[in-house]
Design a protein around this motif. Sequence first.
Motif, PDB file in Angstrom:
ATOM      1  N   TYR A   1      -8.602  57.264  53.584  1.00 31.09           N
ATOM      2  CA  TYR A   1      -9.662  58.257  53.431  1.00 31.09           C
ATOM      3  C   TYR A   1      -9.180  59.619  53.912  1.00 31.09           C
ATOM      4  O   TYR A   1      -9.381  60.639  53.255  1.00 31.09           O
ATOM      5  CB  TYR A   1     -10.919  57.810  54.195  1.00 31.09           C
ATOM      6  CG  TYR A   1     -12.036  58.812  54.187  1.00 31.09           C
ATOM      7  CD1 TYR A   1     -12.784  59.020  53.033  1.00 31.09           C
ATOM      8  CD2 TYR A   1     -12.344  59.562  55.314  1.00 31.09           C
ATOM      9  CE1 TYR A   1     -13.813  59.953  53.003  1.00 31.09           C
ATOM     10  CE2 TYR A   1     -13.368  60.490  55.300  1.00 31.09           C
ATOM     11  CZ  TYR A   1     -14.105  60.683  54.142  1.00 31.09           C
ATOM     12  OH  TYR A   1     -15.112  61.610  54.129  1.00 31.09           O
ATOM     13  N   LYS A   2      -8.529  59.641  55.082  1.00 34.12           N
ATOM     14  CA  LYS A   2      -8.029  60.909  55.622  1.00 34.12           C
ATOM     15  C   LYS A   2      -6.969  61.508  54.690  1.00 34.12           C
ATOM     16  O   LYS A   2      -6.973  62.710  54.443  1.00 34.12           O
ATOM     17  CB  LYS A   2      -7.447  60.688  57.020  1.00 34.12           C
ATOM     18  CG  LYS A   2      -8.505  60.482  58.083  1.00 34.12           C
ATOM     19  CD  LYS A   2      -7.899  60.240  59.443  1.00 34.12           C
ATOM     20  CE  LYS A   2      -8.984  60.006  60.494  1.00 34.12           C
ATOM     21  NZ  LYS A   2      -8.408  59.750  61.818  1.00 34.12           N
ATOM     22  N   GLU A   3      -6.085  60.603  54.197  1.00 33.17           N
ATOM     23  CA  GLU A   3      -5.063  61.083  53.262  1.00 33.17           C
ATOM     24  C   GLU A   3      -5.713  61.618  51.988  1.00 33.17           C
ATOM     25  O   GLU A   3      -5.276  62.634  51.439  1.00 33.17           O
ATOM     26  CB  GLU A   3      -4.078  59.966  52.932  1.00 33.17           C
ATOM     27  CG  GLU A   3      -3.152  59.610  54.077  1.00 33.17           C
ATOM     28  CD  GLU A   3      -2.296  58.377  53.789  1.00 33.17           C
ATOM     29  OE1 GLU A   3      -2.448  57.758  52.705  1.00 33.17           O
ATOM     30  OE2 GLU A   3      -1.475  58.024  54.656  1.00 33.17           O
ATOM     31  N   SER A   4      -6.771  60.923  51.526  1.00 31.92           N
ATOM     32  CA  SER A   4      -7.487  61.370  50.328  1.00 31.92           C
ATOM     33  C   SER A   4      -8.102  62.734  50.550  1.00 31.92           C
ATOM     34  O   SER A   4      -8.070  63.599  49.672  1.00 31.92           O
ATOM     35  CB  SER A   4      -8.582  60.384  49.943  1.00 31.92           C
ATOM     36  OG  SER A   4      -8.039  59.154  49.581  1.00 31.92           O
ATOM     37  N   LEU A   5      -8.697  62.923  51.737  1.00 31.02           N
ATOM     38  CA  LEU A   5      -9.295  64.226  52.043  1.00 31.02           C
ATOM     39  C   LEU A   5      -8.225  65.322  52.037  1.00 31.02           C
ATOM     40  O   LEU A   5      -8.443  66.406  51.507  1.00 31.02           O
ATOM     41  CB  LEU A   5     -10.006  64.190  53.400  1.00 31.02           C
ATOM     42  CG  LEU A   5     -11.335  63.450  53.461  1.00 31.02           C
ATOM     43  CD1 LEU A   5     -11.879  63.469  54.888  1.00 31.02           C
ATOM     44  CD2 LEU A   5     -12.351  64.072  52.516  1.00 31.02           C
ATOM     45  N   GLU A   6      -7.088  65.009  52.648  1.00 32.60           N
ATOM     46  CA  GLU A   6      -6.010  65.991  52.672  1.00 32.60           C
ATOM     47  C   GLU A   6      -5.518  66.291  51.257  1.00 32.60           C
ATOM     48  O   GLU A   6      -5.310  67.456  50.898  1.00 32.60           O
ATOM     49  CB  GLU A   6      -4.853  65.482  53.541  1.00 32.60           C
ATOM     50  CG  GLU A   6      -5.169  65.514  55.022  1.00 32.60           C
ATOM     51  CD  GLU A   6      -4.050  64.929  55.869  1.00 32.60           C
ATOM     52  OE1 GLU A   6      -2.899  64.860  55.395  1.00 32.60           O
ATOM     53  OE2 GLU A   6      -4.340  64.546  57.009  1.00 32.60           O
ATOM     54  N   LYS A   7      -5.365  65.227  50.432  1.00 36.21           N
ATOM     55  CA  LYS A   7      -4.935  65.423  49.045  1.00 36.21           C
ATOM     56  C   LYS A   7      -5.968  66.237  48.284  1.00 36.21           C
ATOM     57  O   LYS A   7      -5.618  67.088  47.474  1.00 36.21           O
ATOM     58  CB  LYS A   7      -4.719  64.073  48.348  1.00 36.21           C
ATOM     59  CG  LYS A   7      -3.451  63.384  48.742  1.00 36.21           C
ATOM     60  CD  LYS A   7      -3.289  62.092  47.988  1.00 36.21           C
ATOM     61  CE  LYS A   7      -2.048  61.352  48.409  1.00 36.21           C
ATOM     62  NZ  LYS A   7      -1.895  60.078  47.700  1.00 36.21           N
ATOM     63  N   LYS A   8      -7.244  65.958  48.551  1.00 38.63           N
ATOM     64  CA  LYS A   8      -8.319  66.664  47.869  1.00 38.63           C
ATOM     65  C   LYS A   8      -8.265  68.149  48.215  1.00 38.63           C
ATOM     66  O   LYS A   8      -8.432  69.005  47.358  1.00 38.63           O
ATOM     67  CB  LYS A   8      -9.664  66.052  48.255  1.00 38.63           C
ATOM     68  CG  LYS A   8     -10.768  66.341  47.303  1.00 38.63           C
ATOM     69  CD  LYS A   8     -11.990  65.534  47.685  1.00 38.63           C
ATOM     70  CE  LYS A   8     -13.036  65.621  46.624  1.00 38.63           C
ATOM     71  NZ  LYS A   8     -14.243  64.877  46.972  1.00 38.63           N
ATOM     72  N   LYS A   9      -8.032  68.401  49.523  1.00 36.27           N
ATOM     73  CA  LYS A   9      -7.938  69.797  49.946  1.00 36.27           C
ATOM     74  C   LYS A   9      -6.758  70.461  49.260  1.00 36.27           C
ATOM     75  O   LYS A   9      -6.863  71.582  48.763  1.00 36.27           O
ATOM     76  CB  LYS A   9      -7.762  69.885  51.462  1.00 36.27           C
ATOM     77  CG  LYS A   9      -9.016  69.615  52.245  1.00 36.27           C
ATOM     78  CD  LYS A   9      -8.755  69.694  53.736  1.00 36.27           C
ATOM     79  CE  LYS A   9      -9.991  69.337  54.527  1.00 36.27           C
ATOM     80  NZ  LYS A   9      -9.725  69.341  55.981  1.00 36.27           N
ATOM     81  N   LYS A  10      -5.635  69.731  49.233  1.00 35.02           N
ATOM     82  CA  LYS A  10      -4.445  70.276  48.577  1.00 35.02           C
ATOM     83  C   LYS A  10      -4.701  70.443  47.085  1.00 35.02           C
ATOM     84  O   LYS A  10      -4.313  71.436  46.491  1.00 35.02           O
ATOM     85  CB  LYS A  10      -3.239  69.358  48.797  1.00 35.02           C
ATOM     86  CG  LYS A  10      -2.700  69.411  50.201  1.00 35.02           C
ATOM     87  CD  LYS A  10      -1.525  68.470  50.357  1.00 35.02           C
ATOM     88  CE  LYS A  10      -1.017  68.460  51.797  1.00 35.02           C
ATOM     89  NZ  LYS A  10       0.082  67.510  51.968  1.00 35.02           N
ATOM     90  N   THR A  11      -5.381  69.430  46.505  1.00 33.04           N
ATOM     91  CA  THR A  11      -5.690  69.482  45.085  1.00 33.04           C
ATOM     92  C   THR A  11      -6.615  70.651  44.795  1.00 33.04           C
ATOM     93  O   THR A  11      -6.442  71.360  43.813  1.00 33.04           O
ATOM     94  CB  THR A  11      -6.342  68.152  44.630  1.00 33.04           C
ATOM     95  OG1 THR A  11      -5.492  67.084  44.970  1.00 33.04           O
ATOM     96  CG2 THR A  11      -6.599  68.152  43.150  1.00 33.04           C
ATOM     97  N   LYS A  12      -7.612  70.870  45.664  1.00 35.95           N
ATOM     98  CA  LYS A  12      -8.523  72.003  45.472  1.00 35.95           C
ATOM     99  C   LYS A  12      -7.727  73.297  45.527  1.00 35.95           C
ATOM    100  O   LYS A  12      -7.929  74.203  44.724  1.00 35.95           O
ATOM    101  CB  LYS A  12      -9.625  72.018  46.534  1.00 35.95           C
ATOM    102  CG  LYS A  12     -10.754  71.075  46.258  1.00 35.95           C
ATOM    103  CD  LYS A  12     -11.854  71.246  47.297  1.00 35.95           C
ATOM    104  CE  LYS A  12     -13.021  70.333  46.993  1.00 35.95           C
ATOM    105  NZ  LYS A  12     -14.094  70.484  47.978  1.00 35.95           N
ATOM    106  N   SER A  13      -6.834  73.338  46.517  1.00 36.03           N
ATOM    107  CA  SER A  13      -6.008  74.546  46.620  1.00 36.03           C
ATOM    108  C   SER A  13      -5.165  74.695  45.362  1.00 36.03           C
ATOM    109  O   SER A  13      -5.062  75.781  44.796  1.00 36.03           O
ATOM    110  CB  SER A  13      -5.084  74.469  47.826  1.00 36.03           C
ATOM    111  OG  SER A  13      -5.830  74.438  49.001  1.00 36.03           O
ATOM    112  N   LYS A  14      -4.560  73.575  44.928  1.00 36.31           N
ATOM    113  CA  LYS A  14      -3.746  73.598  43.715  1.00 36.31           C
ATOM    114  C   LYS A  14      -4.608  73.923  42.512  1.00 36.31           C
ATOM    115  O   LYS A  14      -4.216  74.683  41.637  1.00 36.31           O
ATOM    116  CB  LYS A  14      -3.047  72.252  43.495  1.00 36.31           C
ATOM    117  CG  LYS A  14      -1.870  72.027  44.393  1.00 36.31           C
ATOM    118  CD  LYS A  14      -1.208  70.715  44.065  1.00 36.31           C
ATOM    119  CE  LYS A  14      -0.040  70.447  44.991  1.00 36.31           C
ATOM    120  NZ  LYS A  14       0.584  69.169  44.702  1.00 36.31           N
TER     121      LYS A  14
END
Length: 174
Positions: free
Chosen positions: A119-132
């Motif tokens: 979940y934490k990794e998903s949140l981080e990926k989501k944040k990165k994905t949002k940034s991307k």
Amino acid sequence: TCLSDENAELVTRCRRSEAEGERQREELAQLDEVREECDVLHRSMEEAMAMATGMSDRVAQIDQDHREEKDELTERIADLNQKLVKSAFTQKQSDEALAALREENDILTKQFKNAEKFYKESLEKKKKTKSKTKEEKKQSSRRKTEDKRDAKIALSRKCHSTMEMDGNERASVC
């Protein structure tokens, strides 16, 4: 003399008879004493027999009570042994169930930790994905703008040139 001899003999016999009677009376008196003693002994013996019979009855009752108590205790011991065996079996089952629950708890704890990590990794990926995604949107918007600009440039170039239509006809596109 015959009469005097006979008289003497009768006197002797009388004396003997009296002595014999005295002796018999003494013997009768002794016999009465012995009878009284026998009667006393007989009564004592009857009392002793009654006591012995009473004691025998009491001993029989004590023996019966002891046997009943022994049977009750034997039954209680058997019941307690059964309860002990059941309790030991139940304890064993409880221990096995507890071990299984602990094992399951360990597995679930690991799964929870993995899920939490995911979940934490998903949140981080989501944040990165949002940034991307924002960056990609900007790039996409730039590309579209550039594509539109390039299209306008190409269109304006085409406006100056002519196109052939239906055979030899020429038209101007603007």
